[in-house]
Design a protein around this motif. Structure first.
Motif, PDB file in Angstrom:
ATOM      1  N   LEU A 134      54.613  29.653  33.212  1.00  0.00           N
ATOM      2  CA  LEU A 134      53.474  29.086  32.994  1.00  0.00           C
ATOM      3  C   LEU A 134      53.743  27.926  32.154  1.00  0.00           C
ATOM      4  CD1 LEU A 134      50.993  32.075  32.671  1.00  0.00           C
ATOM      5  CD2 LEU A 134      51.486  30.975  34.721  1.00  0.00           C
ATOM      6  N   GLN A 135      53.302  26.777  32.584  1.00  0.00           N
ATOM      7  CA  GLN A 135      53.569  25.288  31.843  1.00  0.00           C
ATOM      8  C   GLN A 135      52.146  24.870  31.457  1.00  0.00           C
ATOM      9  OE1 GLN A 135      56.655  24.380  30.474  1.00  0.00           O
ATOM     10  NE2 GLN A 135      55.487  23.095  29.367  1.00  0.00           N
ATOM     11  N   ALA A 136      51.730  24.864  30.283  1.00  0.00           N
ATOM     12  CA  ALA A 136      50.530  24.528  29.966  1.00  0.00           C
ATOM     13  C   ALA A 136      50.622  22.786  29.294  1.00  0.00           C
ATOM     14  CB  ALA A 136      49.762  25.337  29.016  1.00  0.00           C
ATOM     15  N   SER A 137      49.668  22.107  29.825  1.00  0.00           N
ATOM     16  CA  SER A 137      49.759  20.635  29.618  1.00  0.00           C
ATOM     17  C   SER A 137      48.301  20.081  29.248  1.00  0.00           C
ATOM     18  CB  SER A 137      50.701  20.003  30.204  1.00  0.00           C
ATOM     19  OG  SER A 137      50.190  19.866  31.548  1.00  0.00           O
ATOM     20  N   GLY A 138      48.412  18.976  28.550  1.00  0.00           N
ATOM     21  CA  GLY A 138      47.101  18.188  28.642  1.00  0.00           C
ATOM     22  C   GLY A 138      46.498  18.088  27.241  1.00  0.00           C
ATOM     23  N   GLY A 139      46.792  18.753  26.335  1.00  0.00           N
ATOM     24  CA  GLY A 139      46.205  18.839  24.977  1.00  0.00           C
ATOM     25  C   GLY A 139      46.297  17.447  24.413  1.00  0.00           C
ATOM     26  N   GLY A 140      45.668  17.361  23.156  1.00  0.00           N
ATOM     27  CA  GLY A 140      45.493  16.039  22.628  1.00  0.00           C
ATOM     28  C   GLY A 140      44.461  15.822  21.485  1.00  0.00           C
ATOM     29  N   TYR A 197      46.538  37.568  41.903  1.00  0.00           N
ATOM     30  CA  TYR A 197      46.585  37.338  40.355  1.00  0.00           C
ATOM     31  C   TYR A 197      45.105  36.678  40.004  1.00  0.00           C
ATOM     32  CZ  TYR A 197      51.215  39.149  39.699  1.00  0.00           C
ATOM     33  OH  TYR A 197      52.301  40.216  39.548  1.00  0.00           O
ATOM     34  N   ARG A 198      45.031  36.938  38.743  1.00  0.00           N
ATOM     35  CA  ARG A 198      43.774  36.143  37.863  1.00  0.00           C
ATOM     36  C   ARG A 198      44.602  35.394  37.045  1.00  0.00           C
ATOM     37  NH1 ARG A 198      38.724  36.760  38.494  1.00  0.00           N
ATOM     38  NH2 ARG A 198      37.223  35.642  36.736  1.00  0.00           N
ATOM     39  N   MET A 199      44.108  34.055  36.916  1.00  0.00           N
ATOM     40  CA  MET A 199      44.657  33.096  35.641  1.00  0.00           C
ATOM     41  C   MET A 199      43.614  32.982  34.746  1.00  0.00           C
ATOM     42  SD  MET A 199      47.531  32.009  36.727  1.00  0.00           S
ATOM     43  CE  MET A 199      47.696  30.718  35.457  1.00  0.00           C
ATOM     44  N   GLY A 200      43.878  33.048  33.243  1.00  0.00           N
ATOM     45  CA  GLY A 200      42.995  32.866  32.341  1.00  0.00           C
ATOM     46  C   GLY A 200      43.586  31.707  31.326  1.00  0.00           C
ATOM     47  N   TRP A 201      42.421  31.248  30.641  1.00  0.00           N
ATOM     48  CA  TRP A 201      42.812  30.207  29.475  1.00  0.00           C
ATOM     49  C   TRP A 201      42.191  31.098  28.365  1.00  0.00           C
ATOM     50  CZ3 TRP A 201      45.689  26.082  29.340  1.00  0.00           C
ATOM     51  CH2 TRP A 201      45.840  25.385  30.464  1.00  0.00           C
ATOM     52  N   PHE A 202      43.050  31.217  27.164  1.00  0.00           N
ATOM     53  CA  PHE A 202      42.523  31.772  25.863  1.00  0.00           C
ATOM     54  C   PHE A 202      42.936  30.446  24.867  1.00  0.00           C
ATOM     55  CE2 PHE A 202      42.339  36.288  27.097  1.00  0.00           C
ATOM     56  CZ  PHE A 202      42.924  36.076  28.218  1.00  0.00           C
ATOM     57  N   ARG A 203      42.150  30.858  23.811  1.00  0.00           N
ATOM     58  CA  ARG A 203      42.765  29.898  22.562  1.00  0.00           C
ATOM     59  C   ARG A 203      42.713  30.411  21.262  1.00  0.00           C
ATOM     60  NH1 ARG A 203      36.755  26.468  22.621  1.00  0.00           N
ATOM     61  NH2 ARG A 203      35.496  28.113  21.596  1.00  0.00           N
ATOM     62  N   THR A 243      48.239  34.811  33.109  1.00  0.00           N
ATOM     63  CA  THR A 243      48.226  35.453  34.246  1.00  0.00           C
ATOM     64  C   THR A 243      48.452  36.941  34.172  1.00  0.00           C
ATOM     65  OG1 THR A 243      48.490  35.271  36.823  1.00  0.00           O
ATOM     66  CG2 THR A 243      50.209  35.036  35.389  1.00  0.00           C
ATOM     67  N   LYS A 244      47.619  37.651  35.026  1.00  0.00           N
ATOM     68  CA  LYS A 244      47.882  38.968  35.386  1.00  0.00           C
ATOM     69  C   LYS A 244      47.358  39.522  36.653  1.00  0.00           C
ATOM     70  CE  LYS A 244      43.108  40.584  33.924  1.00  0.00           C
ATOM     71  NZ  LYS A 244      42.858  41.407  35.252  1.00  0.00           N
ATOM     72  N   SER A 245      48.041  40.522  37.124  1.00  0.00           N
ATOM     73  CA  SER A 245      47.562  40.872  38.701  1.00  0.00           C
ATOM     74  C   SER A 245      46.054  41.365  38.440  1.00  0.00           C
ATOM     75  CB  SER A 245      48.422  42.118  39.045  1.00  0.00           C
ATOM     76  OG  SER A 245      48.088  43.397  38.132  1.00  0.00           O
ATOM     77  N   SER A 246      45.479  41.127  39.551  1.00  0.00           N
ATOM     78  CA  SER A 246      44.001  41.436  39.581  1.00  0.00           C
ATOM     79  C   SER A 246      43.410  42.831  39.146  1.00  0.00           C
ATOM     80  CB  SER A 246      43.434  41.204  40.783  1.00  0.00           C
ATOM     81  OG  SER A 246      43.612  39.928  41.257  1.00  0.00           O
ATOM     82  N   ALA A 247      44.328  43.732  39.216  1.00  0.00           N
ATOM     83  CA  ALA A 247      44.169  45.006  39.017  1.00  0.00           C
ATOM     84  C   ALA A 247      44.704  45.585  37.537  1.00  0.00           C
ATOM     85  CB  ALA A 247      44.832  46.110  39.798  1.00  0.00           C
ATOM     86  N   ALA A 248      45.168  44.641  36.906  1.00  0.00           N
ATOM     87  CA  ALA A 248      45.806  45.082  35.493  1.00  0.00           C
ATOM     88  C   ALA A 248      44.688  44.847  34.585  1.00  0.00           C
ATOM     89  CB  ALA A 248      46.768  44.236  35.118  1.00  0.00           C
ATOM     90  N   VAL A 249      44.661  45.462  33.499  1.00  0.00           N
ATOM     91  CA  VAL A 249      43.900  45.147  32.255  1.00  0.00           C
ATOM     92  C   VAL A 249      44.363  44.054  31.290  1.00  0.00           C
ATOM     93  CG1 VAL A 249      42.743  46.344  30.291  1.00  0.00           C
ATOM     94  CG2 VAL A 249      43.041  47.695  32.325  1.00  0.00           C
ATOM     95  N   ARG A 250      45.639  43.899  30.917  1.00  0.00           N
ATOM     96  CA  ARG A 250      46.016  42.924  30.297  1.00  0.00           C
ATOM     97  C   ARG A 250      46.785  41.542  30.755  1.00  0.00           C
ATOM     98  NH1 ARG A 250      46.213  44.901  24.750  1.00  0.00           N
ATOM     99  NH2 ARG A 250      45.896  47.090  24.552  1.00  0.00           N
ATOM    100  N   TYR A 251      46.580  40.533  30.324  1.00  0.00           N
ATOM    101  CA  TYR A 251      47.193  39.453  30.668  1.00  0.00           C
ATOM    102  C   TYR A 251      48.788  39.869  30.174  1.00  0.00           C
ATOM    103  CZ  TYR A 251      43.322  36.936  32.431  1.00  0.00           C
ATOM    104  OH  TYR A 251      42.080  36.784  32.929  1.00  0.00           O
ATOM    105  N   ASP A 252      49.696  39.648  31.214  1.00  0.00           N
ATOM    106  CA  ASP A 252      51.146  40.148  30.663  1.00  0.00           C
ATOM    107  C   ASP A 252      52.173  38.639  30.779  1.00  0.00           C
ATOM    108  OD1 ASP A 252      51.547  41.993  33.554  1.00  0.00           O
ATOM    109  OD2 ASP A 252      50.841  39.917  33.541  1.00  0.00           O
ATOM    110  N   TYR A 253      51.673  37.738  31.369  1.00  0.00           N
ATOM    111  CA  TYR A 253      52.558  36.253  31.421  1.00  0.00           C
ATOM    112  C   TYR A 253      51.604  35.245  30.552  1.00  0.00           C
ATOM    113  CZ  TYR A 253      55.144  38.944  34.715  1.00  0.00           C
ATOM    114  OH  TYR A 253      55.992  39.925  35.603  1.00  0.00           O
ATOM    115  N   TRP A 254      52.415  34.622  29.738  1.00  0.00           N
ATOM    116  CA  TRP A 254      51.809  33.556  28.908  1.00  0.00           C
ATOM    117  C   TRP A 254      52.642  32.284  28.857  1.00  0.00           C
ATOM    118  CZ3 TRP A 254      47.203  34.303  26.271  1.00  0.00           C
ATOM    119  CH2 TRP A 254      46.605  35.725  26.456  1.00  0.00           C
ATOM    120  N   GLY A 255      51.722  31.101  28.878  1.00  0.00           N
ATOM    121  CA  GLY A 255      52.444  29.883  28.679  1.00  0.00           C
ATOM    122  C   GLY A 255      52.813  29.788  27.232  1.00  0.00           C
ATOM    123  N   GLN A 256      53.350  28.333  26.826  1.00  0.00           N
ATOM    124  CA  GLN A 256      53.598  28.063  25.562  1.00  0.00           C
ATOM    125  C   GLN A 256      52.499  27.568  24.775  1.00  0.00           C
ATOM    126  OE1 GLN A 256      53.659  26.141  28.121  1.00  0.00           O
ATOM    127  NE2 GLN A 256      53.536  24.035  27.162  1.00  0.00           N
ATOM    128  N   GLY A 257      51.359  27.158  25.234  1.00  0.00           N
ATOM    129  CA  GLY A 257      50.254  26.800  24.417  1.00  0.00           C
ATOM    130  C   GLY A 257      50.338  25.169  24.267  1.00  0.00           C
TER     131      GLY A 257
END
Length: 118
Positions: A3-9, A31-37, A97-111
């Motif tokens: 996962l590659q996040a971009s666009g901050g500033g 899968y489900r994609m999420g944003w966290f901060r 991101t996580k599979s739709s059936a999973a409870v936790r997000y298990d793959y993360w981008g760098q922020g």
């Protein structure tokens, strides 16, 4: 999965930014994609999420009506459109991101850092 996040500033209060998260490495249709901060000195918290298929969305109360999560399946990219930004939105934003059936997000981008000045 990558996962590659971009666009901050840096943006003034009341302004807008659009974050992008490009995903690769597998098929994400179930899968489900999420944003966290994570603000300085605080825990990481949920912001918004979306299903790759169907497109159902969910938002934290603090961003409802100001932020919009969307996706481009052809580009395997998820976006977070942030409007009416406030200083309290200042944080490092992560996509995950996580599979739709999973409870936790298990793959993360760098922020990507978003700084909102007053």
């Amino acid at each position: 999965v990558q996962l590659q996040a971009s666009g901050g500033g840096l943006v003034q209060a009341g302004g807008s930014l659009r974050l992008s998260c490009a995903a690769s490495g597998r098929t994400f249709s179930s899968y489900r994609m999420g944003w966290f901060r994570q603000a300085p000195g605080k825990e990481r918290v949920f912001v918004a999420s979306i299903n790759w298929s169907g497109g159902s969305t969910s938002y934290a109360d603090s961003v409802k009506g100001r932020f919009t999560i969307s996706k481009d399946n052809a580009k395997n990219t998820v976006y977070l459109q942030m409007n009416s930004l406030k200083p309290e939105d200042t944080a490092v934003y992560y996509c995950a991101t996580k599979s739709s059936a999973a409870v936790r997000y298990d793959y993360w981008g760098q922020g990507t850092l978003v700084t909102v000045s007053s």
